[in-house]
Write a protein that holds these residues in place. Structure first.
Motif, PDB file in Angstrom:
ATOM      1  N   PHE A 260      43.156  24.768  42.186  1.00 59.41           N
ATOM      2  CA  PHE A 260      43.402  23.875  43.315  1.00 59.41           C
ATOM      3  C   PHE A 260      44.881  23.706  43.623  1.00 59.41           C
ATOM      4  O   PHE A 260      45.244  23.285  44.715  1.00 59.41           O
ATOM      5  CB  PHE A 260      42.793  22.489  43.038  1.00 59.41           C
ATOM      6  N   LEU A 261      45.751  24.034  42.678  1.00 56.39           N
ATOM      7  CA  LEU A 261      47.178  23.833  42.865  1.00 56.39           C
ATOM      8  C   LEU A 261      47.878  25.038  43.480  1.00 56.39           C
ATOM      9  O   LEU A 261      48.765  24.869  44.326  1.00 56.39           O
ATOM     10  CB  LEU A 261      47.814  23.498  41.514  1.00 56.39           C
ATOM     11  N   ILE A 262      47.499  26.234  43.103  1.00 59.75           N
ATOM     12  CA  ILE A 262      48.163  27.452  43.581  1.00 59.75           C
ATOM     13  C   ILE A 262      48.134  27.566  45.110  1.00 59.75           C
ATOM     14  O   ILE A 262      49.155  27.921  45.703  1.00 59.75           O
ATOM     15  CB  ILE A 262      47.541  28.702  42.913  1.00 59.75           C
ATOM     16  N   PRO A 263      47.008  27.270  45.781  1.00 61.56           N
ATOM     17  CA  PRO A 263      47.029  27.394  47.250  1.00 61.56           C
ATOM     18  C   PRO A 263      48.053  26.493  47.925  1.00 61.56           C
ATOM     19  O   PRO A 263      48.549  26.826  49.000  1.00 61.56           O
ATOM     20  CB  PRO A 263      45.615  27.003  47.678  1.00 61.56           C
ATOM     21  N   THR A 264      48.424  25.380  47.304  1.00 62.58           N
ATOM     22  CA  THR A 264      49.395  24.491  47.937  1.00 62.58           C
ATOM     23  C   THR A 264      50.792  25.091  47.970  1.00 62.58           C
ATOM     24  O   THR A 264      51.636  24.626  48.725  1.00 62.58           O
ATOM     25  CB  THR A 264      49.453  23.123  47.227  1.00 62.58           C
ATOM     26  N   PHE A 265      51.044  26.107  47.164  1.00 64.18           N
ATOM     27  CA  PHE A 265      52.342  26.760  47.185  1.00 64.18           C
ATOM     28  C   PHE A 265      52.376  27.965  48.122  1.00 64.18           C
ATOM     29  O   PHE A 265      53.444  28.357  48.566  1.00 64.18           O
ATOM     30  CB  PHE A 265      52.741  27.209  45.777  1.00 64.18           C
ATOM     31  N   PHE A 266      51.228  28.543  48.424  1.00 65.62           N
ATOM     32  CA  PHE A 266      51.214  29.771  49.205  1.00 65.62           C
ATOM     33  C   PHE A 266      50.707  29.614  50.634  1.00 65.62           C
ATOM     34  O   PHE A 266      50.964  30.474  51.462  1.00 65.62           O
ATOM     35  CB  PHE A 266      50.371  30.841  48.478  1.00 65.62           C
TER      36      PHE A 266
ATOM     37  N   PRO B  47      58.080  17.743  42.392  1.00 62.82           N
ATOM     38  CA  PRO B  47      58.520  17.618  40.995  1.00 62.82           C
ATOM     39  C   PRO B  47      57.443  17.041  40.076  1.00 62.82           C
ATOM     40  O   PRO B  47      57.295  17.479  38.939  1.00 62.82           O
ATOM     41  CB  PRO B  47      59.727  16.674  41.081  1.00 62.82           C
ATOM     42  N   PHE B  48      56.674  16.088  40.584  1.00 65.82           N
ATOM     43  CA  PHE B  48      55.599  15.492  39.793  1.00 65.82           C
ATOM     44  C   PHE B  48      54.569  16.544  39.398  1.00 65.82           C
ATOM     45  O   PHE B  48      54.172  16.638  38.236  1.00 65.82           O
ATOM     46  CB  PHE B  48      54.938  14.365  40.593  1.00 65.82           C
ATOM     47  N   VAL B  49      54.143  17.354  40.353  1.00 66.31           N
ATOM     48  CA  VAL B  49      53.116  18.363  40.102  1.00 66.31           C
ATOM     49  C   VAL B  49      53.621  19.433  39.140  1.00 66.31           C
ATOM     50  O   VAL B  49      52.915  19.826  38.207  1.00 66.31           O
ATOM     51  CB  VAL B  49      52.640  18.985  41.436  1.00 66.31           C
ATOM     52  N   VAL B  50      54.839  19.883  39.327  1.00 69.54           N
ATOM     53  CA  VAL B  50      55.374  20.947  38.470  1.00 69.54           C
ATOM     54  C   VAL B  50      55.534  20.463  37.034  1.00 69.54           C
ATOM     55  O   VAL B  50      55.086  21.119  36.081  1.00 69.54           O
ATOM     56  CB  VAL B  50      56.713  21.476  39.039  1.00 69.54           C
ATOM     57  N   ILE B  51      56.154  19.301  36.846  1.00 77.37           N
ATOM     58  CA  ILE B  51      56.391  18.798  35.495  1.00 77.37           C
ATOM     59  C   ILE B  51      55.082  18.430  34.811  1.00 77.37           C
ATOM     60  O   ILE B  51      54.869  18.744  33.633  1.00 77.37           O
ATOM     61  CB  ILE B  51      57.383  17.621  35.533  1.00 77.37           C
ATOM     62  N   CYS B  52      54.180  17.789  35.524  1.00 72.94           N
ATOM     63  CA  CYS B  52      52.901  17.414  34.912  1.00 72.94           C
ATOM     64  C   CYS B  52      52.037  18.635  34.602  1.00 72.94           C
ATOM     65  O   CYS B  52      51.319  18.639  33.600  1.00 72.94           O
ATOM     66  CB  CYS B  52      52.149  16.432  35.806  1.00 72.94           C
ATOM     67  N   THR B  53      52.110  19.668  35.422  1.00 70.50           N
ATOM     68  CA  THR B  53      51.358  20.890  35.136  1.00 70.50           C
ATOM     69  C   THR B  53      51.907  21.568  33.882  1.00 70.50           C
ATOM     70  O   THR B  53      51.138  22.036  33.030  1.00 70.50           O
ATOM     71  CB  THR B  53      51.408  21.864  36.328  1.00 70.50           C
TER      72      THR B  53
ATOM     73  N   ILE C 231      57.260  20.763  20.652  1.00 73.74           N
ATOM     74  CA  ILE C 231      58.673  20.372  20.690  1.00 73.74           C
ATOM     75  C   ILE C 231      59.521  21.463  21.326  1.00 73.74           C
ATOM     76  O   ILE C 231      60.366  21.195  22.189  1.00 73.74           O
ATOM     77  CB  ILE C 231      59.170  20.021  19.273  1.00 73.74           C
ATOM     78  N   ALA C 232      59.311  22.721  20.927  1.00 65.51           N
ATOM     79  CA  ALA C 232      60.099  23.824  21.481  1.00 65.51           C
ATOM     80  C   ALA C 232      59.844  23.995  22.975  1.00 65.51           C
ATOM     81  O   ALA C 232      60.782  24.222  23.757  1.00 65.51           O
ATOM     82  CB  ALA C 232      59.780  25.117  20.738  1.00 65.51           C
ATOM     83  N   SER C 233      58.594  23.865  23.395  1.00 64.44           N
ATOM     84  CA  SER C 233      58.273  24.013  24.820  1.00 64.44           C
ATOM     85  C   SER C 233      58.873  22.881  25.643  1.00 64.44           C
ATOM     86  O   SER C 233      59.386  23.100  26.735  1.00 64.44           O
ATOM     87  CB  SER C 233      56.764  24.050  25.025  1.00 64.44           C
ATOM     88  N   ARG C 234      58.814  21.660  25.112  1.00 65.54           N
ATOM     89  CA  ARG C 234      59.403  20.526  25.830  1.00 65.54           C
ATOM     90  C   ARG C 234      60.922  20.655  25.909  1.00 65.54           C
ATOM     91  O   ARG C 234      61.528  20.337  26.931  1.00 65.54           O
ATOM     92  CB  ARG C 234      59.020  19.214  25.156  1.00 65.54           C
ATOM     93  N   LEU C 235      61.552  21.125  24.832  1.00 62.38           N
ATOM     94  CA  LEU C 235      62.996  21.337  24.867  1.00 62.38           C
ATOM     95  C   LEU C 235      63.374  22.444  25.852  1.00 62.38           C
ATOM     96  O   LEU C 235      64.355  22.322  26.589  1.00 62.38           O
ATOM     97  CB  LEU C 235      63.522  21.668  23.473  1.00 62.38           C
ATOM     98  N   ALA C 236      62.593  23.524  25.871  1.00 61.30           N
ATOM     99  CA  ALA C 236      62.855  24.609  26.820  1.00 61.30           C
ATOM    100  C   ALA C 236      62.667  24.125  28.259  1.00 61.30           C
ATOM    101  O   ALA C 236      63.463  24.462  29.146  1.00 61.30           O
ATOM    102  CB  ALA C 236      61.941  25.795  26.531  1.00 61.30           C
ATOM    103  N   MET C 237      61.629  23.326  28.492  1.00 62.31           N
ATOM    104  CA  MET C 237      61.398  22.790  29.833  1.00 62.31           C
ATOM    105  C   MET C 237      62.549  21.870  30.235  1.00 62.31           C
ATOM    106  O   MET C 237      63.044  21.932  31.369  1.00 62.31           O
ATOM    107  CB  MET C 237      60.069  22.040  29.869  1.00 62.31           C
TER     108      MET C 237
END
Length: 149
Positions: free
Chosen positions: A65-71, A87-93, A130-136
């Motif tokens: 449901f999210l991908i069509p909103t970008f294309f 920003p909300f959608v990207v960070i929460c995804t 932890i590593a993924s959150r730090l990378a994000m």
């Protein structure tokens, strides 16, 4: 092309925002917390949770449901009307994906009753989160999310 020239697209986009994105926003907000609770319950009980495999299905459902909103341009306009939504959608995804992967790692580690394996997979899951959150955080520090213009 403006919505005055094609009002049907504006109506469809408004309905998409109202019915799909409102529920999707709630899912993106609360399901990472559910995966966190799933991880802690798996670690404390020592048994695989009932939601094993659910994380990837949930991530796929959200992305469908999210991908069509970008294309699709007339759906992408909702990010112009609601500048906080992108920003909300990207960070929460990304949070959903991070905690979903951590939940699956924990569930895979607790499939076999072995204390060493439980410890290794618990450490792997926590390290991955932890590593993924730090990378994000590092990525968004150098490339901040900005609303569409």
């Amino acid at each position: 092309m403006s919505y005055q020239k094609r009002p049907k697209l504006g109506i469809v986009a408004a309905l998409y925002v109202l019915f799909i994105m409102s529920w999707l926003s709630l899912v993106l907000l609360f399901f990472p917390l559910g995966f966190y609770i799933d991880i802690t319950q798996t670690i404390s009980s020592g048994a695989v949770s009932n939601s094993s495999g659910f994380a990837f299905n949930m991530i796929q459902s959200v992305l469908v449901f999210l991908i069509p909103t970008f294309f699709i341009p007339w759906l992408r306009n909702m990010y112009r009307y609601f500048p906080w939504l992108l920003p909300f959608v990207v960070i929460c995804t990304l949070n959903l994906i991070i905690f979903g992967v951590g939940s699956e790692i924990t569930n895979k580690g607790f499939e076999v009753s072995n204390a060493t394996r439980h410890t290794i997979f618990t450490v792997l899951a926590v390290a991955q989160i932890i590593a993924s959150r730090l990378a994000m955080s590092a990525y968004f520090h150098f490339r901040p999310l900005k609303p569409l213009r």
